[in-house]
Design a protein around this motif. Structure first.
Motif, PDB file in Angstrom:
ATOM      1  N   SER A 172       0.796  -1.231   0.000  1.00 30.55           N
ATOM      2  CA  SER A 172       0.000   0.000   0.000  1.00 30.55           C
ATOM      3  C   SER A 172       0.828   1.281   0.000  1.00 30.55           C
ATOM      4  N   SER A 173       2.153   1.190  -0.095  1.00 26.30           N
ATOM      5  CA  SER A 173       2.972   2.402  -0.136  1.00 26.30           C
ATOM      6  C   SER A 173       4.300   2.092  -0.807  1.00 26.30           C
ATOM      7  N   GLU A 174       4.974   3.142  -1.218  1.00 32.97           N
ATOM      8  CA  GLU A 174       6.273   2.952  -1.858  1.00 32.97           C
ATOM      9  C   GLU A 174       7.317   2.458  -0.858  1.00 32.97           C
ATOM     10  N   ALA A 175       7.224   2.897   0.401  1.00 37.82           N
ATOM     11  CA  ALA A 175       8.160   2.385   1.415  1.00 37.82           C
ATOM     12  C   ALA A 175       7.997   0.878   1.579  1.00 37.82           C
ATOM     13  N   LYS A 176       6.757   0.409   1.564  1.00 30.15           N
ATOM     14  CA  LYS A 176       6.516  -1.030   1.657  1.00 30.15           C
ATOM     15  C   LYS A 176       6.975  -1.737   0.378  1.00 30.15           C
ATOM     16  N   ALA A 177       6.835  -1.071  -0.758  1.00 29.43           N
ATOM     17  CA  ALA A 177       7.309  -1.655  -2.012  1.00 29.43           C
ATOM     18  C   ALA A 177       8.814  -1.896  -1.959  1.00 29.43           C
ATOM     19  N   GLU A 178       9.549  -0.962  -1.375  1.00 29.63           N
ATOM     20  CA  GLU A 178      11.002  -1.132  -1.253  1.00 29.63           C
ATOM     21  C   GLU A 178      11.335  -2.349  -0.398  1.00 29.63           C
ATOM     22  N   ALA A 179      10.578  -2.550   0.675  1.00 32.39           N
ATOM     23  CA  ALA A 179      10.817  -3.717   1.530  1.00 32.39           C
ATOM     24  C   ALA A 179      10.539  -5.014   0.780  1.00 32.39           C
ATOM     25  N   ALA A 180       9.476  -5.038  -0.016  1.00 31.53           N
ATOM     26  CA  ALA A 180       9.145  -6.240  -0.780  1.00 31.53           C
ATOM     27  C   ALA A 180      10.206  -6.529  -1.830  1.00 31.53           C
ATOM     28  N   ARG A 181      10.697  -5.495  -2.479  1.00 33.32           N
ATOM     29  CA  ARG A 181      11.765  -5.691  -3.473  1.00 33.32           C
ATOM     30  C   ARG A 181      13.028  -6.218  -2.793  1.00 33.32           C
ATOM     31  N   ALA A 182      13.353  -5.660  -1.634  1.00 35.89           N
ATOM     32  CA  ALA A 182      14.542  -6.114  -0.907  1.00 35.89           C
ATOM     33  C   ALA A 182      14.423  -7.569  -0.501  1.00 35.89           C
ATOM     34  N   ALA A 183      13.203  -8.053  -0.287  1.00 37.82           N
ATOM     35  CA  ALA A 183      12.986  -9.457   0.078  1.00 37.82           C
ATOM     36  C   ALA A 183      13.027 -10.384  -1.120  1.00 37.82           C
ATOM     37  N   GLY A 184      13.083  -9.812  -2.342  1.00 34.56           N
ATOM     38  CA  GLY A 184      13.247 -10.640  -3.531  1.00 34.56           C
ATOM     39  C   GLY A 184      12.077 -10.675  -4.482  1.00 34.56           C
ATOM     40  N   ALA A 185      11.050  -9.855  -4.263  1.00 33.27           N
ATOM     41  CA  ALA A 185       9.888  -9.882  -5.149  1.00 33.27           C
ATOM     42  C   ALA A 185      10.292  -9.563  -6.587  1.00 33.27           C
ATOM     43  N   ASP A 186       9.708 -10.306  -7.524  1.00 35.34           N
ATOM     44  CA  ASP A 186      10.004 -10.085  -8.943  1.00 35.34           C
ATOM     45  C   ASP A 186       9.274  -8.872  -9.497  1.00 35.34           C
ATOM     46  N   GLU A 187       8.085  -8.609  -8.973  1.00 33.68           N
ATOM     47  CA  GLU A 187       7.306  -7.458  -9.397  1.00 33.68           C
ATOM     48  C   GLU A 187       6.520  -6.964  -8.196  1.00 33.68           C
ATOM     49  N   VAL A 188       6.303  -5.643  -8.143  1.00 32.54           N
ATOM     50  CA  VAL A 188       5.603  -5.056  -7.001  1.00 32.54           C
ATOM     51  C   VAL A 188       4.472  -4.165  -7.504  1.00 32.54           C
ATOM     52  N   ILE A 189       3.306  -4.321  -6.890  1.00 31.99           N
ATOM     53  CA  ILE A 189       2.148  -3.470  -7.131  1.00 31.99           C
ATOM     54  C   ILE A 189       1.936  -2.592  -5.901  1.00 31.99           C
ATOM     55  N   VAL A 190       1.727  -1.295  -6.110  1.00 30.36           N
ATOM     56  CA  VAL A 190       1.305  -0.409  -5.023  1.00 30.36           C
ATOM     57  C   VAL A 190      -0.168  -0.109  -5.229  1.00 30.36           C
ATOM     58  N   TYR A 191      -1.006  -0.599  -4.326  1.00 35.07           N
ATOM     59  CA  TYR A 191      -2.446  -0.405  -4.492  1.00 35.07           C
ATOM     60  C   TYR A 191      -2.951   0.683  -3.545  1.00 35.07           C
ATOM     61  N   ALA A 192      -4.163   1.167  -3.839  1.00 40.83           N
ATOM     62  CA  ALA A 192      -4.778   2.195  -3.004  1.00 40.83           C
ATOM     63  C   ALA A 192      -5.326   1.565  -1.723  1.00 40.83           C
ATOM     64  N   ARG A 193      -5.661   2.421  -0.784  1.00 36.54           N
ATOM     65  CA  ARG A 193      -6.261   1.965   0.471  1.00 36.54           C
ATOM     66  C   ARG A 193      -7.766   1.791   0.288  1.00 36.54           C
ATOM     67  N   ALA A 194      -8.294   0.664   0.768  1.00 38.59           N
ATOM     68  CA  ALA A 194      -9.733   0.425   0.757  1.00 38.59           C
ATOM     69  C   ALA A 194     -10.411   1.411   1.738  1.00 38.59           C
ATOM     70  N   PRO A 195     -11.740   1.592   1.637  1.00 40.86           N
ATOM     71  CA  PRO A 195     -12.714   0.815   0.852  1.00 40.86           C
ATOM     72  C   PRO A 195     -12.736   1.221  -0.612  1.00 40.86           C
ATOM     73  N   PHE A 196     -13.201   0.273  -1.459  1.00 41.31           N
ATOM     74  CA  PHE A 196     -13.285   0.483  -2.898  1.00 41.31           C
ATOM     75  C   PHE A 196     -14.740   0.462  -3.352  1.00 41.31           C
ATOM     76  N   ASP A 197     -15.065   1.330  -4.300  1.00 39.52           N
ATOM     77  CA  ASP A 197     -16.348   1.200  -4.977  1.00 39.52           C
ATOM     78  C   ASP A 197     -16.188   0.202  -6.123  1.00 39.52           C
ATOM     79  N   LYS A 198     -17.250  -0.006  -6.892  1.00 40.54           N
ATOM     80  CA  LYS A 198     -17.223  -1.037  -7.935  1.00 40.54           C
ATOM     81  C   LYS A 198     -16.141  -0.759  -8.974  1.00 40.54           C
ATOM     82  N   ASP A 199     -16.010   0.497  -9.403  1.00 39.94           N
ATOM     83  CA  ASP A 199     -15.010   0.824 -10.421  1.00 39.94           C
ATOM     84  C   ASP A 199     -13.591   0.667  -9.871  1.00 39.94           C
ATOM     85  N   GLN A 200     -13.381   1.055  -8.625  1.00 39.36           N
ATOM     86  CA  GLN A 200     -12.054   0.902  -8.024  1.00 39.36           C
ATOM     87  C   GLN A 200     -11.697  -0.573  -7.842  1.00 39.36           C
ATOM     88  N   SER A 201     -12.680  -1.376  -7.489  1.00 40.22           N
ATOM     89  CA  SER A 201     -12.443  -2.812  -7.353  1.00 40.22           C
ATOM     90  C   SER A 201     -12.051  -3.422  -8.691  1.00 40.22           C
TER      91      SER A 201
END
Length: 333
Positions: A172-201
């Motif tokens: 949910s944030s770029e700081a968390k994305a950096e941690a995931a990449r450091a752990a070895g993730a091949d690809e990282v998605i940064v998503y928005a914070r819920a709640p989501f409406d139908k279009d956001q979902s």
């Protein structure tokens, strides 16, 4: 001895530092002088009476500890005063000393610190059980990890890579994305914070589909729940496995027609019950984890250490869902 106690249902601010009698080692038990206690999301729930287990009060939260054996009870073999140990205890870990069944102890390697030791078992043991026993993950699979910068999320990224999967981490944030990449993730998605409406979902589902590729995710590891679950399920592969780990974002309602269309499985993961029902299989997993730890292929990421009196603040930070990696309370010297 000191203990951080929940005396009435409520948030972390209701915890009280109090004095309790020192424990004794019963038959088959040892007393451990607790040096460190890791904080996990169940600690948030258990003090509010929202967890599946409701201990009688007063009780201390804290489900995994590291420390030193100080007393050995009758009938205990293989353990001696001075041994460095780690254990998962369900609750009760935020105390200076505790009596623990000797069967629940694991030896802490001499080259590992107490904070790292306290942060290992619950997240990694849950995750290895989830990926191998419930998700049947194999080399070449695509693994989508939600909440990939939390304790269990980073464990899933590391173990997914150790088992040869392509890992897509969602955070949910770029700081968390950096941690995931450091752990070895091949690809990282940064998503928005819920709640989501139908279009956001739908937009999040499209984001998951683009990242996992045309074949979809063979295994989805979901320790988040809430509005993130259905978009993730829409990205699952044919005969994929959706692993239900936890619900800090709320308990989702999944449209079951999606499981028919993808011929996929939705699999609950309850590591504590698995370990109790099949201790030999759990021991094999823990042995595997210790080998991977020794090889440097997994390593708990402890991002913040709190003093004992600030244990409530550690639980509050876990409740905010802003924590990266593991939070640990330093209990004793």
């Amino acid at each position: 001895m000191r203990a951080l106690l929940s005396k009435a249902p409520g948030g972390p601010e209701t915890l009280e530092l109090a004095e309790l009698p020192d424990p004794v080692a019963g038959a088959g038990q040892v007393v451990v002088d607790v040096r460190a206690c890791a904080i996990n999301y169940p600690d948030v729930l258990i003090i509010e009476d929202k967890y599946q287990f409701k201990p009688p009060r007063p009780f201390a939260p804290g489900s995994e500890i590291a420390g030193v054996v100080s007393l050995v009870g009758e009938g205990v073999t293989g353990w001696a005063v001075g041994d460095r140990v780690i254990s998962t205890v369900g609750h009760g870990g935020l105390v200076e000393r505790m009596a623990i069944d000797a069967s629940r102890l694991y030896r802490l390697p001499d080259d590992r610190g107490f904070e790292d030791g306290a942060a290992l078992l619950l997240t990694y043991a849950t995750t290895i059980h989830a990926l191998l026993d419930r998700g049947h993950l194999k080399a070449g699979d695509t693994l989508l990890v939600l909440g990939a910068a939390g304790g269990v999320g980073l464990a899933a990224v590391e173990l997914g890579k150790a088992f040869g999967a392509r890992v897509v981490a969602a955070v949910s944030s770029e700081a968390k994305a950096e941690a995931a990449r450091a752990a070895g993730a091949d690809e990282v998605i940064v998503y928005a914070r819920a709640p989501f409406d139908k279009d956001q979902s739908k937009a999040l589902a499209d984001q998951f589909k683009a990242a996992t590729g045309p074949g979809g995710a063979n295994v989805i590891y979901d320790p988040v729940g809430g509005d993130y679950a259905e978009p993730a399920l829409r990205s699952i592969a044919w005969e994929g496995r959706y692993l239900v780990i936890g619900f800090p974002a709320g308990i989702p309602r999944l449209p079951l027609n999606l499981t028919l269309l993808k011929s996929c499985d939705v699999c609950g993961v309850f590591w504590g019950a698995f370990a109790a029902r099949d201790p030999a299989a759990n021991q094999a997993h823990v042995d595997h984890l210790f080998r991977l730890w020794a090889e440097g292929r997994i390593s708990p990421r402890v991002t913040e250490v709190f003093d004992f009196a600030e244990g409530g603040r550690a639980i509050a930070k876990m409740a905010s869902r802003d924590a990266i990696g593991k939070l640990v309370v330093r209990v004793g010297g």
